[in-house]
Design a protein around this motif. Structure first.
Motif, mmCIF file in Angstrom:
data_model
loop_
_atom_site.group_PDB
_atom_site.id
_atom_site.type_symbol
_atom_site.label_atom_id
_atom_site.label_comp_id
_atom_site.label_asym_id
_atom_site.label_seq_id
_atom_site.Cartn_x
_atom_site.Cartn_y
_atom_site.Cartn_z
ATOM 1 N N ARG A 114 0.852 -1.185 0.000
ATOM 2 C CA ARG A 114 0.000 0.000 0.000
ATOM 3 C C ARG A 114 0.892 1.241 0.000
ATOM 4 N N PRO A 115 1.467 1.566 -1.158
ATOM 5 C CA PRO A 115 2.366 2.722 -1.235
ATOM 6 C C PRO A 115 1.637 4.018 -0.895
ATOM 7 N N GLY A 139 19.434 -10.245 6.626
ATOM 8 C CA GLY A 139 19.066 -11.148 5.543
ATOM 9 C C GLY A 139 17.638 -11.621 5.580
ATOM 10 N N GLY A 140 16.991 -11.576 6.745
ATOM 11 C CA GLY A 140 15.620 -12.066 6.865
ATOM 12 C C GLY A 140 14.560 -11.010 6.668
ATOM 13 N N ILE A 141 14.955 -9.809 6.304
ATOM 14 C CA ILE A 141 13.997 -8.717 6.138
ATOM 15 C C ILE A 141 13.323 -8.815 4.774
ATOM 16 N N ASP A 142 12.014 -8.769 4.762
ATOM 17 C CA ASP A 142 11.249 -8.829 3.508
ATOM 18 C C ASP A 142 10.421 -7.549 3.390
ATOM 19 N N ASN A 143 11.092 -6.452 3.147
ATOM 20 C CA ASN A 143 10.416 -5.159 3.041
ATOM 21 C C ASN A 143 10.540 -4.616 1.628
ATOM 22 N N ARG A 144 9.974 -3.454 1.392
ATOM 23 C CA ARG A 144 10.111 -2.770 0.111
ATOM 24 C C ARG A 144 10.303 -1.282 0.377
ATOM 25 N N ASP A 167 12.578 6.169 -8.240
ATOM 26 C CA ASP A 167 13.252 5.566 -9.394
ATOM 27 C C ASP A 167 12.332 4.625 -10.160
ATOM 28 N N GLY A 168 11.206 4.245 -9.540
ATOM 29 C CA GLY A 168 10.256 3.377 -10.218
ATOM 30 C C GLY A 168 10.450 1.902 -9.946
ATOM 31 N N ARG A 169 11.426 1.565 -9.105
ATOM 32 C CA ARG A 169 11.626 0.157 -8.737
ATOM 33 C C ARG A 169 11.883 0.089 -7.244
ATOM 34 N N ASP A 170 10.955 -0.542 -6.519
ATOM 35 C CA ASP A 170 11.110 -0.692 -5.076
ATOM 36 C C ASP A 170 11.993 -1.905 -4.784
ATOM 37 N N SER A 228 8.861 -1.126 5.520
ATOM 38 C CA SER A 228 8.605 -0.741 4.134
ATOM 39 C C SER A 228 8.257 0.736 4.069
ATOM 40 N N LEU A 229 8.675 1.377 3.002
ATOM 41 C CA LEU A 229 8.264 2.750 2.738
ATOM 42 C C LEU A 229 8.238 2.923 1.221
ATOM 43 N N GLN A 230 7.046 2.732 0.662
ATOM 44 C CA GLN A 230 6.863 2.791 -0.787
ATOM 45 C C GLN A 230 6.029 4.012 -1.165
#
Length: 313
Positions: A121-122, A190-195, A226-229, A276-278
């Motif tokens: 949910r950006p 390494g275990g972080i699954d964010n964007r 940049d258009g790519r998270d 995450s911060l999108q």
């Protein structure tokens, strides 16, 4: 067109002034303290700054600010942020309008939206801002006083809210990540699954240049990226590859990491690596037809080249 840039000696301001000058534009480089003959010093940014230097200027790009810092030294940071970022911005806008400046482009921050976005949910420009720290609140209030000045004077205002900016000379978490990678320090990320949304310095400068004179930009607020998270582990791997280093990533529970961060007073700092911060910048792309001229990978490569002389391991 004569363009004045506040904060011309800063990370964004320097690159912006160079780009504008490279296009043959007349650029008035405004700084707090004189360090280069090409600059013009205006002193402390606040409610009493003398802005007579704006005589004959058509557009002001306002990149100067009291920026967010990890280790705050002020005894009253809220007041310090407000004096510069809110009262200083209001005074600049009012004086600029009175002196015939047509447009003011304001470099705000994604932090007006908060510190983290919900998964998938950006943030969008239609979201109600909920800033969580003194810096973010000061930027949000500055935006509001600009719209007030615009309504009273007819000054054209454009607001740009960038996320984390990467490029040669970047500081903060990006500089720390590169230093840790360079030293071969094991990173428990390494275990972080964010964007995270990022914007390269070249791309941000391109947007600021576009908004300086695009007729459709007046009265608009834009998010930019940049258009790519990218996730934090993926970012580390990209940086390590550019530095010709091996990323030493260890998988640790994100909850445990955040608990340790709070315990040692580094909760917010760690949150910027784990959360995450999108942003959704489709309004900018659709409205102005903007496409990032530089890819995320190329931008990160330029940052590494400018900050780190790598050697094989």
């Amino acid at each position: 067109m004569r363009i004045a840039v506040t904060g011309a000696g800063g990370f964004v301001g320097t690159a912006l002034c160079d780009a504008l000058a490279g296009e043959g534009r007349q650029v008035l480089r405004l700084v707090r303290q004189l360090r280069h003959p090409r600059d013009m010093a205006v002193g402390h940014l606040g409610p009493d700054t003398d802005w007579r230097v704006l005589e004959g200027v058509e557009v002001v790009i306002h990149a100067a600010a009291r920026v967010h810092v990890m280790d705050e030294t002020s005894g009253d940071p809220a007041t310090a942020f407000r004096e510069v970022n809110v009262l200083g911005t209001r005074h600049l806008a009012a004086r600029a309008a009175a002196m015939g400046v047509r447009r003011l482009v304001f470099l705000s921050s994604v932090k007006v939206h908060g510190e983290a976005s919900r998964p998938d949910r950006p943030f969008t420009v239609d979201d109600v801002p909920v800033p969580e720290d003194d810096y973010g609140r000061s930027k949000w209030e500055a935006e509001q006083v600009l719209w007030e000045v615009a309504a009273k004077t007819g000054l054209e205002v454009v607001v740009i809210r960038p996320p984390l900016v990467h490029g040669p000379g970047a500081k903060g978490n990006l500089a720390r990540l590169m230093r840790w990678i360079s030293l071969g320090i094991p990173l428990p990320l390494g275990g972080i699954d964010n964007r995270r949304s990022l914007v390269g310095l070249d791309n941000l400068v391109d947007v600021l240049r576009l908004c300086a004179d695009h007729p459709g930009a007046s009265g608009q607020t834009y998010l930019v990226s940049d258009g790519r998270d990218i996730s934090t582990p993926a970012l580390i791997r990209l940086l390590a590859a550019e530095m010709e280093r091996r990323p030493r990533l260890i998988s640790v529970s994100p909850r445990w990491l955040q608990r340790m961060g709070r315990l040692f007073g580094r909760g917010r700092e760690l949150g910027r690596l784990c959360d995450s911060l999108q942003v959704d910048d489709s309004h900018l792309r659709d409205h102005l037809g903007w496409v990032p001229p530089v890819s995320l990978e190329t931008g990160l490569s330029r940052m590494v080249s400018g900050a780190y002389h790598h050697r094989p391991v």
